[in-house]
Motif scaffolding. Structure first.
Motif, PDB file in Angstrom:
ATOM      1  N   GLU A  43       0.882  -1.056  -0.003  1.00  0.00           N
ATOM      2  CA  GLU A  43      -0.091  -0.105  -0.113  1.00  0.00           C
ATOM      3  C   GLU A  43       0.713   1.194  -0.127  1.00  0.00           C
ATOM      4  O   GLU A  43       0.359   2.280  -0.307  1.00  0.00           O
TER       5      GLU A  43
ATOM      6  N   VAL B 115      -5.131  -7.157  -2.452  1.00  0.00           N
ATOM      7  CA  VAL B 115      -5.388  -5.934  -1.307  1.00  0.00           C
ATOM      8  C   VAL B 115      -4.548  -4.937  -1.582  1.00  0.00           C
ATOM      9  O   VAL B 115      -4.850  -3.839  -1.544  1.00  0.00           O
TER      10      VAL B 115
ATOM     11  N   LYS C 194      -5.350  -0.918  -2.041  1.00  0.00           N
ATOM     12  CA  LYS C 194      -5.264   0.261  -1.078  1.00  0.00           C
ATOM     13  C   LYS C 194      -4.157   1.145  -1.886  1.00  0.00           C
ATOM     14  O   LYS C 194      -4.394   2.312  -1.695  1.00  0.00           O
TER      15      LYS C 194
ATOM     16  N   ARG D 121     -14.910 -10.066  -0.064  1.00  0.00           N
ATOM     17  CA  ARG D 121     -14.248  -9.806   1.389  1.00  0.00           C
ATOM     18  C   ARG D 121     -13.216  -9.031   1.444  1.00  0.00           C
ATOM     19  O   ARG D 121     -12.687  -8.300   1.901  1.00  0.00           O
TER      20      ARG D 121
ATOM     21  N   GLU E  69     -12.768  -5.250   1.639  1.00  0.00           N
ATOM     22  CA  GLU E  69     -12.982  -4.492   2.865  1.00  0.00           C
ATOM     23  C   GLU E  69     -11.722  -4.140   3.573  1.00  0.00           C
ATOM     24  O   GLU E  69     -10.861  -4.743   3.366  1.00  0.00           O
ATOM     25  N   GLY E  70     -11.934  -2.887   3.954  1.00  0.00           N
ATOM     26  CA  GLY E  70     -10.728  -2.236   4.591  1.00  0.00           C
ATOM     27  C   GLY E  70      -9.686  -1.796   3.511  1.00  0.00           C
ATOM     28  O   GLY E  70      -8.563  -1.153   4.044  1.00  0.00           O
ATOM     29  N   THR E  71      -9.991  -1.569   2.341  1.00  0.00           N
ATOM     30  CA  THR E  71      -9.006  -1.081   1.379  1.00  0.00           C
ATOM     31  C   THR E  71      -9.149   0.346   1.219  1.00  0.00           C
ATOM     32  O   THR E  71      -8.634   0.895   0.056  1.00  0.00           O
ATOM     33  N   GLY E  72     -10.329   0.773   1.468  1.00  0.00           N
ATOM     34  CA  GLY E  72     -10.579   2.285   1.193  1.00  0.00           C
ATOM     35  C   GLY E  72     -11.477   2.442   0.028  1.00  0.00           C
ATOM     36  O   GLY E  72     -12.084   3.320  -0.334  1.00  0.00           O
TER      37      GLY E  72
ATOM     38  N   GLU F  47     -15.289   0.713  -1.552  1.00  0.00           N
ATOM     39  CA  GLU F  47     -16.416  -0.325  -1.453  1.00  0.00           C
ATOM     40  C   GLU F  47     -17.113  -0.661  -2.534  1.00  0.00           C
ATOM     41  O   GLU F  47     -17.212  -0.010  -3.675  1.00  0.00           O
TER      42      GLU F  47
END
Ligand code: SAM
Length: 259
Positions: free
Chosen positions: A115, A144, A148, A231, A234-237, A239
């Motif tokens: 990231e 992921v 990110k 899934r 999720e949490g990558t910034g 949606e």
């Protein structure tokens, strides 16, 4: 369609239609039109587009039909291709950047993607970020990391679109599995113990989260379950806005917006 307007030597081309430039260009035109349609635009005349893992398909397509374009940045881990495009595309709307990030199939000696990987680009400056046939070669940790990392470069209100292989057969689509079943090999017979068993396994409700389909060619086919593909966002910034079935020129594809 006439002959290809902007040709790229075959040794600089990757992907399943690398030896058929006209077919590749046709696909590129269709992908550009698909993006405009998905984003409610008449064309990409006002859009700033970041094409990650760009290859040469979209630039050839824009040139072929003189399609409207705001600005385009293509990034790839293939230095010879990027150098060629930098030298040969004489149009101020197009820019190309080399990124030495690791990919087991395309750049095994590259630096790990994270990231914190930085592109030499202004943050929050792109309306559209696209990756066609790139997540199809990404391991889960890079899936992921890529999301990110790219999140930084999208404008508020922009979108990311990427194609991927989902572990499910899709009626009428040219899904990956349709091709596998059509081109069934002895090797697959050995792995799955028969075509019928295989078809049953991909129609299973709970396919494995991730499958590197042919370990002898790492990440040539990175296959995700639908559940895992969703899934991992999720949490990558980002949606998820939609996860779409394949159409003739593209595998499953996901569209996300920044949050
Ligand atoms: C199958 S080709 C697709 C090229 C183009 N997007 C298309 O649709 O024709 C995959 C491309 O992704 C590039 N690539 C793979 N991993 C990458 C990464 N981590 N960052 C940027 N590009 C990557 C490869 O060099 C290759 O050009």
């Amino acid at each position: 369609m006439s002959d290809v307007v902007f040709k790229v030597p075959n040794h600089l081309r990757r992907g399943n239609v690398k030896h058929n430039q006209l077919e590749s260009v046709n696909q590129g035109v269709a992908l550009i039109k698909l993006m405009a349609r998905e984003f409610g635009l008449q064309d990409l005349g006002q859009s700033r587009v970041l094409d990650m893992g760009c290859g040469c398909k979209l630039v050839q397509a824009f040139k072929q039909e003189d399609l409207p374009l705001g600005e385009y940045v293509g990034v790839d881990v293939f230095p010879d291709l990027i150098e060629f495009l930098q030298n040969e595309v004489d149009d101020p709307r197009f820019h190309f950047q080399y990124l030495n990030s690791h990919n087991a199939m395309y750049n095994p000696e590259g630096e790990p993607l994270s990231e914190n990987t930085r592109l030499q680009l202004d943050e929050e400056s792109f309306d559209i970020i696209c990756l066609f046939s790139v997540f199809t070669h990404l391991a889960p940790h890079d899936y992921v990391a890529m999301l990110k990392m790219l999140r930084r470069y999208v404008k508020p209100g922009g979108r990311i679109i990427f194609s991927l292989f989902l572990n499910e057969a899709t009626e009428g689509g040219h899904a990956f599995w349709d091709g596998v079943v059509r081109d069934w090999t002895e090797n697959q017979e050995k792995i799955f113990g028969g075509k019928d068993e295989f078809i049953e396994s991909v129609q299973d409700d709970e396919p494995v989260d991730f499958l590197d389909w042919d370990p002898s060619q790492p990440l040539k086919w990175a296959i995700y379950s639908r559940k895992n593909a969703l899934r991992l966002v999720e949490g990558t910034g980002w949606e998820v806005e939609s996860l779409n079935d394949p159409v003739d020129i593209i595998q499953h594809y996901m569209i996300c917006r920044p949050i």
